[in-house]
Design a protein around this motif. Structure first.
Motif, PDB file in Angstrom:
ATOM      1  N   GLN A 248      73.038 -79.960  84.393  1.00  0.00           N
ATOM      2  CA  GLN A 248      73.364 -79.341  85.669  1.00  0.00           C
ATOM      3  C   GLN A 248      72.100 -79.120  86.469  1.00  0.00           C
ATOM      4  N   GLN A 249      71.239 -78.332  85.934  1.00  0.00           N
ATOM      5  CA  GLN A 249      69.979 -78.036  86.593  1.00  0.00           C
ATOM      6  C   GLN A 249      68.968 -77.654  85.529  1.00  0.00           C
ATOM      7  N   ASP A 250      67.722 -77.595  85.917  1.00  0.00           N
ATOM      8  CA  ASP A 250      66.689 -77.204  84.985  1.00  0.00           C
ATOM      9  C   ASP A 250      66.914 -75.767  84.550  1.00  0.00           C
ATOM     10  N   LYS A 251      66.539 -75.483  83.322  1.00  0.00           N
ATOM     11  CA  LYS A 251      66.751 -74.146  82.764  1.00  0.00           C
ATOM     12  C   LYS A 251      65.403 -73.508  82.448  1.00  0.00           C
ATOM     13  N   HIS A 252      65.284 -72.235  82.788  1.00  0.00           N
ATOM     14  CA  HIS A 252      64.074 -71.480  82.523  1.00  0.00           C
ATOM     15  C   HIS A 252      64.475 -70.111  81.991  1.00  0.00           C
ATOM     16  N   HIS A 253      63.766 -69.621  80.961  1.00  0.00           N
ATOM     17  CA  HIS A 253      64.159 -68.365  80.328  1.00  0.00           C
ATOM     18  C   HIS A 253      62.967 -67.551  79.860  1.00  0.00           C
ATOM     19  N   LEU A 254      63.194 -66.240  79.771  1.00  0.00           N
ATOM     20  CA  LEU A 254      62.319 -65.316  79.068  1.00  0.00           C
ATOM     21  C   LEU A 254      63.089 -64.981  77.791  1.00  0.00           C
ATOM     22  N   THR A 255      62.511 -65.241  76.623  1.00  0.00           N
ATOM     23  CA  THR A 255      63.227 -65.033  75.368  1.00  0.00           C
ATOM     24  C   THR A 255      62.488 -64.032  74.505  1.00  0.00           C
ATOM     25  N   CYS A 256      63.223 -63.015  74.066  1.00  0.00           N
ATOM     26  CA  CYS A 256      62.650 -61.971  73.231  1.00  0.00           C
ATOM     27  C   CYS A 256      62.590 -62.439  71.780  1.00  0.00           C
ATOM     28  N   LEU A 257      61.405 -62.351  71.204  1.00  0.00           N
ATOM     29  CA  LEU A 257      61.206 -62.771  69.821  1.00  0.00           C
ATOM     30  C   LEU A 257      61.786 -61.770  68.832  1.00  0.00           C
ATOM     31  N   GLN A 258      62.019 -60.537  69.275  1.00  0.00           N
ATOM     32  CA  GLN A 258      62.540 -59.495  68.392  1.00  0.00           C
ATOM     33  C   GLN A 258      64.065 -59.563  68.280  1.00  0.00           C
ATOM     34  N   CYS A 259      64.755 -59.473  69.415  1.00  0.00           N
ATOM     35  CA  CYS A 259      66.226 -59.396  69.384  1.00  0.00           C
ATOM     36  C   CYS A 259      66.905 -60.710  69.756  1.00  0.00           C
ATOM     37  N   GLY A 260      66.129 -61.654  70.291  1.00  0.00           N
ATOM     38  CA  GLY A 260      66.701 -62.950  70.652  1.00  0.00           C
ATOM     39  C   GLY A 260      67.338 -62.996  72.031  1.00  0.00           C
ATOM     40  N   ALA A 261      67.283 -61.903  72.767  1.00  0.00           N
ATOM     41  CA  ALA A 261      67.848 -61.899  74.122  1.00  0.00           C
ATOM     42  C   ALA A 261      67.155 -62.972  74.956  1.00  0.00           C
TER      43      ALA A 261
ATOM     44  N   LEU B  96      61.739 -74.565  80.538  1.00  0.00           N
ATOM     45  CA  LEU B  96      60.534 -73.738  80.512  1.00  0.00           C
ATOM     46  C   LEU B  96      60.922 -72.431  79.852  1.00  0.00           C
ATOM     47  N   GLU B  97      60.225 -72.094  78.804  1.00  0.00           N
ATOM     48  CA  GLU B  97      60.588 -70.918  78.020  1.00  0.00           C
ATOM     49  C   GLU B  97      59.353 -70.064  77.793  1.00  0.00           C
ATOM     50  N   PHE B  98      59.459 -68.788  78.088  1.00  0.00           N
ATOM     51  CA  PHE B  98      58.403 -67.827  77.811  1.00  0.00           C
ATOM     52  C   PHE B  98      58.901 -66.928  76.684  1.00  0.00           C
ATOM     53  N   PHE B  99      58.065 -66.700  75.669  1.00  0.00           N
ATOM     54  CA  PHE B  99      58.453 -65.895  74.526  1.00  0.00           C
ATOM     55  C   PHE B  99      57.639 -64.614  74.492  1.00  0.00           C
ATOM     56  N   GLY B 100      58.290 -63.518  74.185  1.00  0.00           N
ATOM     57  CA  GLY B 100      57.623 -62.227  74.104  1.00  0.00           C
ATOM     58  C   GLY B 100      58.613 -61.163  73.690  1.00  0.00           C
ATOM     59  N   LEU B 101      58.452 -59.953  74.219  1.00  0.00           N
ATOM     60  CA  LEU B 101      59.342 -58.850  73.884  1.00  0.00           C
ATOM     61  C   LEU B 101      59.998 -58.299  75.141  1.00  0.00           C
TER      62      LEU B 101
ATOM     63  N   ILE C 229      66.766 -64.221  78.899  1.00  0.00           N
ATOM     64  CA  ILE C 229      66.975 -63.860  80.301  1.00  0.00           C
ATOM     65  C   ILE C 229      66.678 -65.073  81.170  1.00  0.00           C
ATOM     66  N   PRO C 230      67.674 -65.565  81.934  1.00  0.00           N
ATOM     67  CA  PRO C 230      67.402 -66.728  82.786  1.00  0.00           C
ATOM     68  C   PRO C 230      66.442 -66.392  83.921  1.00  0.00           C
ATOM     69  N   ILE C 231      65.570 -67.351  84.241  1.00  0.00           N
ATOM     70  CA  ILE C 231      64.684 -67.259  85.407  1.00  0.00           C
ATOM     71  C   ILE C 231      65.276 -68.206  86.446  1.00  0.00           C
ATOM     72  N   HIS C 232      65.541 -67.714  87.620  1.00  0.00           N
ATOM     73  CA  HIS C 232      66.269 -68.514  88.600  1.00  0.00           C
ATOM     74  C   HIS C 232      65.392 -69.344  89.525  1.00  0.00           C
ATOM     75  N   GLU C 233      64.102 -69.083  89.551  1.00  0.00           N
ATOM     76  CA  GLU C 233      63.212 -69.927  90.343  1.00  0.00           C
ATOM     77  C   GLU C 233      62.506 -70.919  89.435  1.00  0.00           C
TER      78      GLU C 233
END
Length: 135
Positions: free
Chosen positions: A73-86, A115-120, A88-92
């Motif tokens: 559909q479109q490119d996907k970008h996320h912030l992903t929590c390494l602790q709980c796995g949540a 594009l994926e950013f990992f953290g808490l 969060i989509p980034i829309h830009e």
């Protein structure tokens, strides 16, 4: 010349369109079985790989190593929590211009990028702070 899709590939693509969300190959397998459509798990994986190479399905690999598949559909970008796995989509899209440059400079047809950013996440940071863990 594009290869003809198999019946299994067509069923999986139709199911992905119906679900309209990213799902694992195992979840697709379970869903197909619940709809009384017999298909082996290996066939699900082979079909997903073929659809990915055709450029109609995209895959996103989570921090756990699990792969999630969805219709292109479109490119996907996320912030992903390494602790709980949540996740969060980034829309830009901060790399759209880079994608265009790479296609031109390398004569490379790009179907999609992730594009994926990992953290808490904030709740996990708060839990760590409450437990005296400093990061």
């Amino acid at each position: 010349m594009k290869a003809q899709r198999t019946r299994s590939q067509e069923r999986i693509l139709a199911l992905l369109k119906t679900l309209n969300r990213a799902v694992s190959a195992q979840d697709l397998y379970v869903e197909l079985r619940s709809q009384s459509q017999s298909m082996g798990l290996a066939t699900v994986y082979r079909s997903l790989d073929a659809l990915k190479l055709e450029g109609v399905v995209q895959v996103r690999t989570l921090a756990s190593g699990e792969s999630l598949y969805s219709c292109l559909q479109q490119d996907k970008h996320h912030l992903t929590c390494l602790q709980c796995g949540a996740s969060i989509p980034i829309h830009e899209c901060p790399v759209h211009e880079l994608e265009t440059q790479l296609q031109r400079s390398h004569q490379f047809k790009i179907y999609y990028h992730t594009l994926e950013f990992f953290g808490l996440c904030d709740p996990c940071q708060a839990a760590q702070s409450a437990n005296g863990v400093v990061s």
